[in-house]
Design a protein around this motif. Sequence first.
Motif, PDB file in Angstrom:
ATOM      1  N   LEU A  45      48.305  57.860  38.334  1.00 15.31           N
ATOM      2  CA  LEU A  45      47.965  59.202  38.420  1.00 15.31           C
ATOM      3  C   LEU A  45      48.724  60.268  38.113  1.00 15.31           C
ATOM      4  N   HIS A  46      50.026  60.171  38.395  1.00 17.22           N
ATOM      5  CA  HIS A  46      50.870  61.038  37.762  1.00 17.22           C
ATOM      6  C   HIS A  46      51.095  61.053  36.116  1.00 17.22           C
ATOM      7  N   GLY A  47      51.029  59.632  35.810  1.00 18.31           N
ATOM      8  CA  GLY A  47      51.311  59.641  34.262  1.00 18.31           C
ATOM      9  C   GLY A  47      49.907  60.404  33.682  1.00 18.31           C
ATOM     10  N   GLU A  48      48.768  59.932  34.154  1.00 19.01           N
ATOM     11  CA  GLU A  48      47.638  60.531  33.433  1.00 19.01           C
ATOM     12  C   GLU A  48      47.600  61.967  33.444  1.00 19.01           C
ATOM     13  N   VAL A  49      47.781  62.655  34.655  1.00 15.53           N
ATOM     14  CA  VAL A  49      47.898  64.000  34.611  1.00 15.53           C
ATOM     15  C   VAL A  49      48.946  64.744  33.650  1.00 15.53           C
ATOM     16  N   LYS A  50      50.101  63.946  33.640  1.00 16.48           N
ATOM     17  CA  LYS A  50      51.114  64.351  32.634  1.00 16.48           C
ATOM     18  C   LYS A  50      50.779  64.388  31.025  1.00 16.48           C
ATOM     19  N   LYS A  51      50.064  63.257  31.018  1.00 14.00           N
ATOM     20  CA  LYS A  51      49.597  63.274  29.454  1.00 14.00           C
ATOM     21  C   LYS A  51      48.530  64.220  29.065  1.00 14.00           C
ATOM     22  N   LEU A  52      47.639  64.575  30.409  1.00 21.03           N
ATOM     23  CA  LEU A  52      46.742  65.648  29.913  1.00 21.03           C
ATOM     24  C   LEU A  52      47.418  67.135  29.684  1.00 21.03           C
ATOM     25  N   LEU A  53      48.593  67.338  30.503  1.00 22.95           N
ATOM     26  CA  LEU A  53      49.131  68.461  30.340  1.00 22.95           C
ATOM     27  C   LEU A  53      50.024  68.510  29.122  1.00 22.95           C
ATOM     28  N   ASP A  54      50.307  67.402  28.731  1.00 24.79           N
ATOM     29  CA  ASP A  54      51.372  67.496  27.457  1.00 24.79           C
ATOM     30  C   ASP A  54      50.430  67.444  26.197  1.00 24.79           C
ATOM     31  N   GLY A  55      49.142  66.849  26.389  1.00 30.50           N
ATOM     32  CA  GLY A  55      48.306  66.816  25.125  1.00 30.50           C
ATOM     33  C   GLY A  55      47.638  67.787  24.488  1.00 30.50           C
TER      34      GLY A  55
END
Length: 95
Positions: A85-95
């Motif tokens: 979940l942390h990784g998915e949210v990080k991708k959304l923030l970075d993208g």
Amino acid sequence: DRGFHVLLFPEGTRSAAGELARFRAGIGLLVRQSGAPVLPMAIRGLGELKTRRHGWFRSGSVEVRVGRPLCFSPLESEAQITGRLHGEVKKLLDG
């Protein structure tokens, strides 16, 4: 289906710099026990609107990014779910 939806903030707090903080372990436990799909979301700009010095939000822009629903295997550990979940949210923030 008119089921219910729950919005959770797995960090449990806002970071001073507006960066993504570590997720609390309870999110993985909750997801695992519920078996419910999770819709990852990221909110950008909220930290800039409210600071410790000001008790109220200021005007400005907030961006909400929504990912794809995630389903988890009952074999995944709470730590694995939390990390994913942390990784998915990080991708959304970075993208």
